[in-house]
Design a protein around this motif. Structure first.
Motif, PDB file in Angstrom:
ATOM      1  N   SER A 292       0.519  -1.053   0.226  1.00 28.67           N
ATOM      2  CA  SER A 292      -0.114   0.161   0.059  1.00 28.67           C
ATOM      3  C   SER A 292       0.716   1.085  -0.235  1.00 28.67           C
ATOM      4  O   SER A 292       0.215   2.057  -0.877  1.00 28.67           O
ATOM      5  CB  SER A 292      -0.645   0.078   1.425  1.00 28.67           C
TER       6      SER A 292
ATOM      7  N   ASP B  97      -5.313  -0.962  -4.786  1.00 27.94           N
ATOM      8  CA  ASP B  97      -5.524  -1.552  -3.581  1.00 27.94           C
ATOM      9  C   ASP B  97      -6.513  -2.257  -3.203  1.00 27.94           C
ATOM     10  O   ASP B  97      -7.477  -1.949  -1.749  1.00 27.94           O
ATOM     11  CB  ASP B  97      -4.608  -0.295  -2.740  1.00 27.94           C
ATOM     12  N   GLU B  98      -5.945  -3.825  -3.659  1.00 25.89           N
ATOM     13  CA  GLU B  98      -7.167  -4.540  -2.318  1.00 25.89           C
ATOM     14  C   GLU B  98      -8.355  -4.243  -2.922  1.00 25.89           C
ATOM     15  O   GLU B  98      -9.277  -4.407  -1.802  1.00 25.89           O
ATOM     16  CB  GLU B  98      -7.018  -4.886  -1.579  1.00 25.89           C
TER      17      GLU B  98
HETATM   18 MG   LIG Z   1      -2.641  -2.189   2.071  1.00 22.13          MG
END
Ligand SMILES: [Mg+2]
Ligand SMILES: Nc1ncnc2c1ncn2[C@@H]1O[C@H](COP(=O)(O)OP(=O)(O)OP(=O)(O)O)[C@@H](O)[C@H]1O
Lengths: 282, 328
Positions: free
Chosen positions: A71, A199-200
């Motif tokens: 991240s 991000d995810e």
């Molecule tokens: Mg992360």
């Protein structure tokens, strides 16, 4: 605030970027490129010497165990990192050859070119579906007069048009989680980014919505560069052209290796990659 | 084929644990106590003011005369009691002064809260927050005295300016120039009294905006101001309104500052720069000391009116809050 100490660590050497070999080293590289980037949170060195290339119109998956700096890395790519007080960085990030951390660059313009979709679906609660899609155009003061076309186009590209075309004036919060996330993707697309960071994006979603979004990502890659963080190995193998594997040994996170997804999943150079993609740790 | 009978819904019983039961008892008692208190206040006010309302009826609220027939000896039946009590101008005065105060206080509070939360340097952020919360707790008397000091110079200059430039508009015209004692300047003082609490609430609300949503604005190429306008302010709206209501309650009920500043005049006046005015609370304070029995009943009736006005204002506010709160 940019702490540009261009330190080279051993990880720079160990993580010789395989994408460079794939693409060949030409100076007029199109796409996004990082050169020896580091990140700090105060004194905490979170990320060390990551050099990677993301060629235009490809999907790259960032994988690695929790806390290895994925991240942090992705937020360096559109200058979101600097919103965290005491955060610092070193190295450079080049978009089509020009450094996005150059003092003459306007961070807001960078973020317009490098969009981002977050982990939790987060449509603006006070806005309708239509307003959500157009929010970026308003925020960035872009001059567009074909709003209806933009709404239809972006929702179609995000794979949501058919489901919402009859209720564009409903609140964004009235959609299901998966629909909300696709709405967020449509919202990012409306400002026509060259790169989309995710991000995810599917970690809060059911398998059906996840597959739907993966299809969306593949379609997006016909036009833009996508960089996606994921903990789901199947997702990485399904959706990405390239993969980059990050790791931390307690210190700062670093890049172990990056290569084409097929090679990373069948015959990686580093045994740790093999162990990770087979689910032996992480 | 067998037919399926529609079952009757089963009864669902809840068994509370011991800790749950005790806690439930405590909070229920707390809630009932505050309701009971409110009920007692209301019934006291109603009971003691009944005589006044019976005698003057609706005229008590709309009339413009306050005369206490105080020269009549107690028990002297030789002549009738000629007292007349009504508080129309004071009600209007309360609303006018409070409105002026809120017109200044709300934009100031929103601006101040946004500055502290989003623009102030990190190094002074904590100090500002602490100071603000402290200021919100300072008794209104002290603020009132300070405000009078400040605004009898500043406010008078603004008032003079308004009168010079906009005097042709009826509400800005004056009969006698004594701006220091005008509802406008009193409103400024009340604003300074209200600003700390409304700013404090607004800042708290704004600070709760989900970081995710703000980040999304930036990620779409938005500026800080863009993020504030499209996410922070809509998200905080209902909280800010609630804070403004706290402030408005304070402004409506403010006694001392008004008591010290305004000449209580029992005529309707909408000229906010003129030196007439007053509000219900300050009038009660002014008259209470030497009031006759009958007058006390009228003063309590005035208190009841203030109580009801505050209730109505709060109901309107919570209605606005409900209508403007976005569905999540
Ligand atoms: Mg992360
Ligand atoms: N805001 C922050 N302040 C201080 N340290 C942080 C902050 N964000 C991340 N870190 C630290 O940086 C390191 C990398 O965190 P990061 O969030 O990038 O990991 P990640 O790979 O995304 O993990 P996950 O897979 O769990 O999301 C961690 O050690 C973390 O503690």
């Amino acid at each position: 605030m940019t702490q540009r100490t261009m330190t080279m660590t051993t990880s720079d050497l160990s993580a010789t970027n395989k994408l460079e070999d794939v693409q060949g080293d030409n100076s007029s590289f199109r796409g996004l490129e990082t050169r020896a980037v580091h990140a700090w949170f105060g004194k905490h060195h979170a990320l060390a010497g990551v050099s990677l290339r993301f060629p235009e119109r490809t999907v790259t998956g960032l994988i690695g165990p929790s806390g290895c700096g994925k991240s942090t890395f992705i937020r360096l790519l559109n200058r979101m990192h600097e919103f965290i007080p005491s955060a610092a960085m070193a190295g450079s990030v080049l978009l089509n050859g020009s450094d996005i951390y150059d003092p003459s660059e306007d961070p807001a313009m960078i973020r317009l070119k490098v969009g981002m979709v977050f982990q939790k679906p987060n449509p603006f609660p006070a806005m309708t579906i239509r307003e959500n899609v157009l929010a970026g155009i308003k925020l960035a003061h872009l001059k567009r007069d074909n709003h209806d076309d933009i709404v239809e186009q972006c929702l179609t590209r995000a794979g949501l048009w058919k489901e919402v075309k009859d209720r564009l004036d409903a609140s964004g919060g009235s959609l299901s989680g998966g629909q909300q996330q696709r709405l967020c993707i449509a919202r990012s697309l409306a400002v026509e980014p060259q790169v989309l960071l995710m991000d995810e994006p599917c970690s809060a979603l059911d398998p059906g919505s996840t597959l739907r979004i993966e299809e969306t990502i593949k379609e997006l890659a016909e036009k833009i560069t996508v960089i996606i963080v994921t903990h789901n190995m199947q997702q990485a193998s399904r959706v990405s052209d390239y993969c980059a594997f990050f790791l931390t040994d307690g210190g700062p996170g670093y890049l172990v290796e990056a290569d084409s997804t097929r090679k990373m999943f069948t015959n990686p150079s580093d045994p740790r990659t093999a162990d990770y993609v087979q689910g032996k740790f992480g | 084929m067998t037919t399926v009978e529609t079952p009757t819904p089963r009864e669902m019983t809840v068994i509370y644990s011991r800790a749950d039961r005790i806690f439930r008892g405590i909070v229920t008692a707390g809630a009932l106590t505050s309701l009971l208190l409110l009920g007692l206040i209301a019934s006291f006010l109603i009971f003691r003011s009944a005589g006044t309302f019976r005698e003057f009826g609706i005229n008590f609220i709309t009339g413009t005369e306050w005369f206490s027939d105080g020269f009549r000896e107690v028990g002297d039946e030789s002549r009738a009691d000629n007292s007349v009590f009504s508080i129309g101008p004071m009600i209007v005065g309360s609303l006018v002064v409070a409105t002026i105060a809120m017109l200044f206080a709300i934009p100031l509070s929103i601006g101040g809260a946004l500055y502290i939360e989003f623009y102030a340097p990190r190094s002074i952020y904590r100090i500002l927050v602490a100071m603000l919360d402290l200021a919100a707790a300072i008794p209104s008397l002290i603020f009132g005295l300070w405000g009078i000091e400040i605004f009898t110079s500043f406010g008078v200059r603004w008032a003079t300016f308004l009168n010079d430039r906009l005097g042709f508009i009826p509400i800005f015209s004056v009969e006698f120039e004594n701006f220091g004692r005008s509802p406008f300047v009193a409103g400024c003082v009340l604003a300074s009294l209200v600003v700390p609490i409304t700013t404090s609430v607004a800042r708290e609300v704004y600070s709760r905006t989900p970081r995710d949503l703000i980040d999304t604005c930036y990620a779409l190429g938005g500026s800080k101001w863009g993020a504030i306008r499209s996410v922070v302010m809509p998200y905080g709206r209902s909280g800010v309104i609630a804070g403004a209501m706290l402030g408005l309650g304070r402004a409506l009920g403010e006694t001392v500052a008004i008591y010290l500043m305004l000449n209580l005049v029992f005529t309707y006046s909408y000229e906010i720069l003129d030196s007439t005015g007053g509000n219900v609370a300050s009038m009660i304070a002014l008259k209470f000391g030497e009031a006759t029995d009958k007058e006390i009943s009228a003063l309590i009736a005035s208190g009841l009116v203030l109580f009801v006005i505050t209730l109505i204002v709060n109901m309107i506010a919570s209605n606005i809050v409900q209508r403007t709160t976005p569905r999540a």
